[in-house]
Write a protein that holds these residues in place. Structure first.
Motif, PDB file in Angstrom:
ATOM      1  N   TRP A   1       0.972  -1.387  -0.026  1.00  0.00           N
ATOM      2  CA  TRP A   1      -0.261  -0.428   0.219  1.00  0.00           C
ATOM      3  C   TRP A   1       1.301   1.326   0.225  1.00  0.00           C
ATOM      4  CZ3 TRP A   1       0.481   3.458   4.007  1.00  0.00           C
ATOM      5  CH2 TRP A   1       0.894   3.648   5.036  1.00  0.00           C
ATOM      6  N   ARG A   2       1.735   1.198   0.789  1.00  0.00           N
ATOM      7  CA  ARG A   2       3.195   2.172   0.815  1.00  0.00           C
ATOM      8  C   ARG A   2       3.498   2.596  -0.403  1.00  0.00           C
ATOM      9  NH1 ARG A   2       7.977   3.227   2.099  1.00  0.00           N
ATOM     10  NH2 ARG A   2       8.431   5.055   2.987  1.00  0.00           N
ATOM     11  N   ASN A   3       3.586   1.534  -1.715  1.00  0.00           N
ATOM     12  CA  ASN A   3       4.313   1.892  -3.014  1.00  0.00           C
ATOM     13  C   ASN A   3       3.248   2.210  -3.588  1.00  0.00           C
ATOM     14  OD1 ASN A   3       6.546   1.541  -2.210  1.00  0.00           O
ATOM     15  ND2 ASN A   3       6.373  -0.655  -3.354  1.00  0.00           N
ATOM     16  N   TRP A   4       2.211   2.199  -3.322  1.00  0.00           N
ATOM     17  CA  TRP A   4       1.006   2.548  -3.943  1.00  0.00           C
ATOM     18  C   TRP A   4       0.508   4.299  -4.034  1.00  0.00           C
ATOM     19  CZ3 TRP A   4      -1.887   2.245  -8.274  1.00  0.00           C
ATOM     20  CH2 TRP A   4      -3.269   2.669  -7.881  1.00  0.00           C
ATOM     21  N   ILE A   5       0.384   4.437  -2.851  1.00  0.00           N
ATOM     22  CA  ILE A   5       0.617   5.385  -2.223  1.00  0.00           C
ATOM     23  C   ILE A   5       1.736   7.008  -2.987  1.00  0.00           C
ATOM     24  CG2 ILE A   5       0.242   7.678  -0.288  1.00  0.00           C
ATOM     25  CD1 ILE A   5      -1.732   5.771  -0.706  1.00  0.00           C
ATOM     26  N   LEU A   6       2.874   6.511  -3.067  1.00  0.00           N
ATOM     27  CA  LEU A   6       4.017   7.057  -3.699  1.00  0.00           C
ATOM     28  C   LEU A   6       3.530   7.077  -4.809  1.00  0.00           C
ATOM     29  CD1 LEU A   6       7.184   5.613  -2.037  1.00  0.00           C
ATOM     30  CD2 LEU A   6       6.188   7.657  -1.406  1.00  0.00           C
ATOM     31  N   HIS A   7       3.173   6.322  -5.542  1.00  0.00           N
ATOM     32  CA  HIS A   7       2.948   6.239  -7.508  1.00  0.00           C
ATOM     33  C   HIS A   7       1.881   7.144  -7.216  1.00  0.00           C
ATOM     34  CE1 HIS A   7       1.592   5.531 -10.985  1.00  0.00           C
ATOM     35  NE2 HIS A   7       0.360   4.567 -10.540  1.00  0.00           N
ATOM     36  N   MET A   8       0.367   7.555  -6.407  1.00  0.00           N
ATOM     37  CA  MET A   8      -0.328   8.417  -7.012  1.00  0.00           C
ATOM     38  C   MET A   8       0.199   9.677  -6.208  1.00  0.00           C
ATOM     39  SD  MET A   8      -3.075   6.389  -7.666  1.00  0.00           S
ATOM     40  CE  MET A   8      -4.471   8.082  -7.013  1.00  0.00           C
ATOM     41  N   LYS A   9       1.026   9.633  -4.963  1.00  0.00           N
ATOM     42  CA  LYS A   9       1.082  11.428  -4.934  1.00  0.00           C
ATOM     43  C   LYS A   9       2.060  11.622  -6.469  1.00  0.00           C
ATOM     44  CE  LYS A   9       1.421  11.704   0.194  1.00  0.00           C
ATOM     45  NZ  LYS A   9       2.420  11.361   1.129  1.00  0.00           N
ATOM     46  N   CYS A  10       3.143  11.084  -6.322  1.00  0.00           N
ATOM     47  CA  CYS A  10       4.309  10.898  -7.758  1.00  0.00           C
ATOM     48  C   CYS A  10       3.108  10.923  -9.106  1.00  0.00           C
ATOM     49  CB  CYS A  10       4.872  10.347  -8.287  1.00  0.00           C
ATOM     50  SG  CYS A  10       6.620  10.211  -7.414  1.00  0.00           S
ATOM     51  N   ALA A  11       1.746  10.896  -9.560  1.00  0.00           N
ATOM     52  CA  ALA A  11       0.815  10.791 -10.592  1.00  0.00           C
ATOM     53  C   ALA A  11       0.353  12.343 -10.424  1.00  0.00           C
ATOM     54  CB  ALA A  11       0.403   9.528 -10.739  1.00  0.00           C
ATOM     55  N   SER A  12      -0.308  12.567  -8.937  1.00  0.00           N
ATOM     56  CA  SER A  12      -0.789  13.718  -8.769  1.00  0.00           C
ATOM     57  C   SER A  12       0.260  15.019  -9.333  1.00  0.00           C
ATOM     58  CB  SER A  12      -1.582  13.869  -7.994  1.00  0.00           C
ATOM     59  OG  SER A  12      -0.604  13.822  -7.035  1.00  0.00           O
ATOM     60  N   SER A  13       1.334  14.911  -8.944  1.00  0.00           N
ATOM     61  CA  SER A  13       2.486  15.925  -8.816  1.00  0.00           C
ATOM     62  C   SER A  13       2.611  16.318 -10.564  1.00  0.00           C
ATOM     63  CB  SER A  13       3.273  16.015  -7.820  1.00  0.00           C
ATOM     64  OG  SER A  13       3.532  15.262  -6.349  1.00  0.00           O
ATOM     65  N   ARG A  14       3.107  15.107 -10.738  1.00  0.00           N
ATOM     66  CA  ARG A  14       2.886  14.939 -12.297  1.00  0.00           C
ATOM     67  C   ARG A  14       2.125  16.046 -13.174  1.00  0.00           C
ATOM     68  NH1 ARG A  14       3.574  10.479 -13.509  1.00  0.00           N
ATOM     69  NH2 ARG A  14       5.125   9.197 -12.804  1.00  0.00           N
ATOM     70  N   ILE A  15       0.592  15.315 -12.923  1.00  0.00           N
ATOM     71  CA  ILE A  15      -0.404  16.200 -13.560  1.00  0.00           C
ATOM     72  C   ILE A  15      -1.064  17.431 -13.325  1.00  0.00           C
ATOM     73  CG2 ILE A  15      -2.888  16.351 -13.494  1.00  0.00           C
ATOM     74  CD1 ILE A  15      -2.752  13.488 -13.192  1.00  0.00           C
ATOM     75  N   ALA A  16      -0.089  17.954 -12.109  1.00  0.00           N
ATOM     76  CA  ALA A  16      -0.089  19.386 -11.340  1.00  0.00           C
ATOM     77  C   ALA A  16       0.951  20.173 -12.073  1.00  0.00           C
ATOM     78  CB  ALA A  16      -0.088  19.171 -10.053  1.00  0.00           C
ATOM     79  N   LEU A  17       1.695  19.782 -12.113  1.00  0.00           N
ATOM     80  CA  LEU A  17       3.162  20.160 -13.131  1.00  0.00           C
ATOM     81  C   LEU A  17       2.484  20.675 -14.379  1.00  0.00           C
ATOM     82  CD1 LEU A  17       6.216  19.437 -11.865  1.00  0.00           C
ATOM     83  CD2 LEU A  17       5.561  21.660 -11.515  1.00  0.00           C
ATOM     84  N   GLY A  18       2.073  19.360 -14.910  1.00  0.00           N
ATOM     85  CA  GLY A  18       1.878  19.678 -16.087  1.00  0.00           C
ATOM     86  C   GLY A  18       1.098  20.547 -16.955  1.00  0.00           C
ATOM     87  N   LYS A  19      -0.256  20.791 -15.781  1.00  0.00           N
ATOM     88  CA  LYS A  19      -1.647  22.051 -15.850  1.00  0.00           C
ATOM     89  C   LYS A  19      -0.947  23.384 -15.713  1.00  0.00           C
ATOM     90  CE  LYS A  19      -5.104  19.175 -14.605  1.00  0.00           C
ATOM     91  NZ  LYS A  19      -6.573  18.685 -13.647  1.00  0.00           N
ATOM     92  N   LYS A  20       0.019  23.603 -14.448  1.00  0.00           N
ATOM     93  CA  LYS A  20       1.187  25.050 -13.952  1.00  0.00           C
ATOM     94  C   LYS A  20       1.913  25.404 -15.183  1.00  0.00           C
ATOM     95  CE  LYS A  20      -1.435  25.151 -10.051  1.00  0.00           C
ATOM     96  NZ  LYS A  20      -2.347  26.251  -9.805  1.00  0.00           N
ATOM     97  N   LEU A  21       2.185  24.339 -15.468  1.00  0.00           N
ATOM     98  CA  LEU A  21       3.699  24.465 -16.973  1.00  0.00           C
ATOM     99  C   LEU A  21       3.287  25.020 -17.962  1.00  0.00           C
ATOM    100  CD1 LEU A  21       6.873  22.609 -14.992  1.00  0.00           C
ATOM    101  CD2 LEU A  21       6.525  25.045 -14.128  1.00  0.00           C
ATOM    102  N   PHE A  22       3.599  26.304 -18.622  1.00  0.00           N
ATOM    103  CA  PHE A  22       2.550  25.763 -20.270  1.00  0.00           C
ATOM    104  C   PHE A  22       4.767  25.712 -21.188  1.00  0.00           C
ATOM    105  CE2 PHE A  22       5.607  30.515 -18.739  1.00  0.00           C
ATOM    106  CZ  PHE A  22       5.997  30.275 -19.572  1.00  0.00           C
TER     107      PHE A  22
END
Length: 137
Positions: free
Chosen positions: A1-22
């Motif tokens: 479950w720990r790996n899944w949480i880390l994966h979800m955090k990384c994925a959400s950060s990646r999506i947030a950066l993609g939205k913020k960075l033009f």
């Protein structure tokens, strides 16, 4: 479950950066490269506002005539550079507006649509600021 949480955090950060960075947008990346190329082309030519040749003694009339010609030449080069920068930025903003679906000259946008476009407009604002800083630098 720990790996899944880390994966979800990384994925959400990646999506947030993609939205913020033009810069992650391919259209804006290409335009930034075009603008950099235009700046480098004009930077290598060095637009000079004053022309004084070493070892030449000018009379006042010759100096005024020489500087007037240099000013005309510099003004033409700066206007051409400005037109190039404006065309790159305008073309990019129009392309992003059309691709995002909020450029339609026939209809007036509603307030809800304007709110939905706020993040894209923030992208474009940061893009124009970056272009301005690149030209100033």
């Amino acid at each position: 479950w720990r790996n899944w949480i880390l994966h979800m955090k990384c994925a959400s950060s990646r999506i947030a950066l993609g939205k913020k960075l033009f810069c992650a947008n391919e259209i804006l990346q290409g335009s930034i490269l075009k603008l950099r190329q235009l700046i480098e082309q004009n930077g290598s030519g060095c637009i000079s506002l004053l022309r004084i040749e070493p070892g030449v003694t000018y009379s006042l009339d010759e100096f005024v005539k020489s500087q007037a010609l240099q000013i005309d030449s510099s003004c033409f080069q700066l206007c051409r550079f400005r037109e190039g920068v404006v065309s790159i930025v305008e073309e990019t903003c129009m392309h992003v507006a059309v691709s995002e679906g909020f450029y339609n000259p026939q209809t007036e946008p509603s307030h809800i649509q304007i709110l939905q476009w706020r993040s894209t407009l923030a992208w474009l604002r940061r893009f124009v600021l970056l272009c301005d800083f690149m030209v100033l630098d």
